[in-house]
Design a protein around this motif. Structure first.
Motif, short mmCIF file in Angstrom:
data_model
loop_
_atom_site.label_atom_id
_atom_site.label_comp_id
_atom_site.label_asym_id
_atom_site.label_seq_id
_atom_site.Cartn_x
_atom_site.Cartn_y
_atom_site.Cartn_z
N MET A 195 8.29 8.50 4.52
CA MET A 195 8.63 8.89 3.17
C MET A 195 9.71 7.99 2.57
O MET A 195 10.73 7.72 3.19
N VAL A 196 9.43 7.52 1.37
CA VAL A 196 10.42 6.77 0.58
C VAL A 196 10.40 7.39 -0.80
O VAL A 196 10.06 6.77 -1.80
N ALA A 197 10.73 8.69 -0.86
CA ALA A 197 10.53 9.52 -2.04
C ALA A 197 11.35 9.03 -3.22
O ALA A 197 12.40 8.44 -3.07
N GLY A 198 10.82 9.33 -4.41
CA GLY A 198 11.61 9.13 -5.61
C GLY A 198 11.22 7.94 -6.47
O GLY A 198 11.98 7.55 -7.34
N TRP A 199 10.04 7.34 -6.25
CA TRP A 199 9.63 6.22 -7.10
C TRP A 199 9.06 6.72 -8.41
O TRP A 199 9.25 6.12 -9.44
N GLY A 200 8.35 7.82 -8.35
CA GLY A 200 7.75 8.36 -9.56
C GLY A 200 8.61 9.50 -10.10
O GLY A 200 9.62 9.87 -9.52
N ARG A 201 8.20 10.06 -11.21
CA ARG A 201 8.93 11.19 -11.79
C ARG A 201 8.53 12.46 -11.06
O ARG A 201 7.58 13.13 -11.40
N GLY A 202 9.29 12.78 -10.03
CA GLY A 202 9.01 13.96 -9.24
C GLY A 202 7.95 13.76 -8.18
O GLY A 202 7.64 14.68 -7.44
N ALA A 203 7.37 12.57 -8.08
CA ALA A 203 6.34 12.31 -7.08
C ALA A 203 6.98 11.84 -5.78
O ALA A 203 8.07 11.27 -5.77
N ALA A 204 6.31 12.09 -4.67
CA ALA A 204 6.78 11.66 -3.36
C ALA A 204 5.80 10.62 -2.81
O ALA A 204 4.59 10.85 -2.80
N ARG B 260 0.85 -1.19 0.00
CA ARG B 260 0.00 0.00 0.00
C ARG B 260 0.89 1.24 0.00
O ARG B 260 2.02 1.19 0.47
N TYR B 261 0.35 2.35 -0.49
CA TYR B 261 1.15 3.56 -0.56
C TYR B 261 0.28 4.79 -0.33
O TYR B 261 -0.94 4.76 -0.47
N ILE B 262 0.95 5.89 0.02
CA ILE B 262 0.36 7.22 0.05
C ILE B 262 1.21 8.09 -0.87
O ILE B 262 2.43 8.10 -0.76
N GLN B 263 0.57 8.80 -1.78
CA GLN B 263 1.28 9.75 -2.63
C GLN B 263 0.91 11.16 -2.20
O GLN B 263 -0.25 11.46 -1.93
N THR B 264 1.91 12.03 -2.12
CA THR B 264 1.67 13.41 -1.76
C THR B 264 2.31 14.33 -2.80
O THR B 264 3.30 13.95 -3.44
N ASP B 265 1.73 15.50 -2.97
CA ASP B 265 2.33 16.46 -3.89
C ASP B 265 3.32 17.39 -3.17
O ASP B 265 3.80 18.35 -3.75
N ALA B 266 3.61 17.09 -1.90
CA ALA B 266 4.68 17.82 -1.21
C ALA B 266 5.99 17.57 -1.96
O ALA B 266 6.31 16.44 -2.32
N SER B 267 6.74 18.62 -2.23
CA SER B 267 7.93 18.52 -3.09
C SER B 267 9.02 17.67 -2.43
O SER B 267 9.46 17.97 -1.32
N PRO B 268 9.46 16.61 -3.12
CA PRO B 268 10.57 15.81 -2.58
C PRO B 268 11.90 16.54 -2.78
O PRO B 268 12.08 17.25 -3.75
N TYR B 269 12.80 16.37 -1.83
CA TYR B 269 14.14 16.93 -1.96
C TYR B 269 15.11 16.06 -1.19
O TYR B 269 14.71 15.24 -0.35
#
Length: 301
Positions: free
Chosen positions: A173-182, A145-154
């Motif tokens: 957070m395990v950011a970076g799976w999508g193209r710019g998605a967190a 399962r996952y949660i996607q947020t539009d908070a900017s990954p850095y």
């Protein structure tokens, strides 16, 4: 106008308080040459972080908000969820509070990262843009399962908490799976994985021992099922849990432990966790007729 300003001021203060509350349970994780990650203290002397920020398994350390640098020991990691657990003796940092219930699309979310040297926590603001699962990650494994947020990954965000407006953790957070998605692992799943890693160093993964392919269910109404598809069994391993439970080539697996199985991802999700080693009911369609088998889920070595 004044009422609107007061409302915005209250919201702003509340969000700042949420970051401050969450920041008390966050540490900086040093486990790779560049860009330290973040970690969340979830129990005394135990830190949950993202597995990919640990490029090595020795010479690990964490840095606390009050400037202490302490050695850390890796207890285990789970590649499927990209989570890892560290033990840090005499850490003395309060544990984070998990949120109750599931994240909802549209709710405010704050991704909080570890402090820099001499600084307070860092944060980025957004909303929960989607929830779901399973999903195949960029690194290969499937996440239940996952949660996607539009908070900017850095850089440095990975391993930190995604929190609600009260500062309670809704995900890791395990950011970076999508193209710019967190993306974040939901807190209940993250805490469950952390417990398994703390206890055994690994997460148990189950299997039936079949080869299968998705198919449309024939006459779902007749067999008291509302789903449209199932898994056609095209092969059964000798001596496998499926074979011992009576599953045959040509059967269509429709449900496992009462949960629908429409594709391989569904099956993999249902075979993880506490079902391993347990006998579960499996509803199949055989020759157009429903049958129920009982299969003891095996554990992959």
């Amino acid at each position: 106008m004044e009422s609107t300003q007061n409302t915005l001021a209250a919201l702003s203060e509340g969000m700042a308080d949420a970051v401050a509350n969450a920041g008390r349970s966050i540490v900086r994780v040093h486990g790779r040459r560049r860009h330290p990650g973040s970690g969340v203290v979830y129990a005394p002397d135990l830190v949950l972080t993202a597995g990919h920020v640990l490029e090595r398994e020795e010479d690990l350390s964490v840095e606390t908000a009050d400037g202490r640098t302490l050695p850390a020991r890796l207890l285990g990691r789970d590649h499927s969820t990209d989570l890892a657990v560290l033990r840090v003796d005499n850490l003395g940092v309060e544990a984070a509070t998990p949120a109750e219930g599931e994240a909802r699309v549209g709710q405010i979310s704050l991704a909080v990262a570890s402090p820099g040297r001499g600084d307070g926590p860092r944060a980025t603001f957004g909303i929960v843009s989607s929830v779901g699962g399973p999903i195949r990650t960029r690194r290969g494994p499937r996440l239940e399962r996952y949660i996607q947020t539009d908070a900017s990954p850095y850089p440095g965000l990975s391993g930190g908490p995604l929190v609600d407006v009260g500062g309670k953790v809704v995900g890791i957070m395990v950011a970076g799976w999508g193209r710019g998605a967190a993306f974040a692992v939901p807190v209940d799943l993250a805490w469950r994985v952390a417990g398994a890693l703390q206890e055994r160093g690994t997460v148990r993964r189950g299997y039936l021992g079949i080869l299968s392919q998705p198919v449309r269910l024939p006459g779902g109404e007749k067999i008291d099922l509302t789903q449209k598809g199932g898994l056609l069994v095209v092969g059964v391993e000798d001596g496998s849990p499926a074979g011992r439970g009576g599953l045959m080539v040509g059967d269509i697996v429709a449900t496992l432990d009462g949960q629908p199985v429409e594709d391989t991802d569904d099956l993999l999700v249902l075979l993880s966790g506490d079902r391993v080693g347990r006998a579960v009911p499996v509803k199949v369609v055989r020759g157009g007729e429903p049958q129920e088998l009982e299969i003891t889920v095996g554990e992959r070595g």
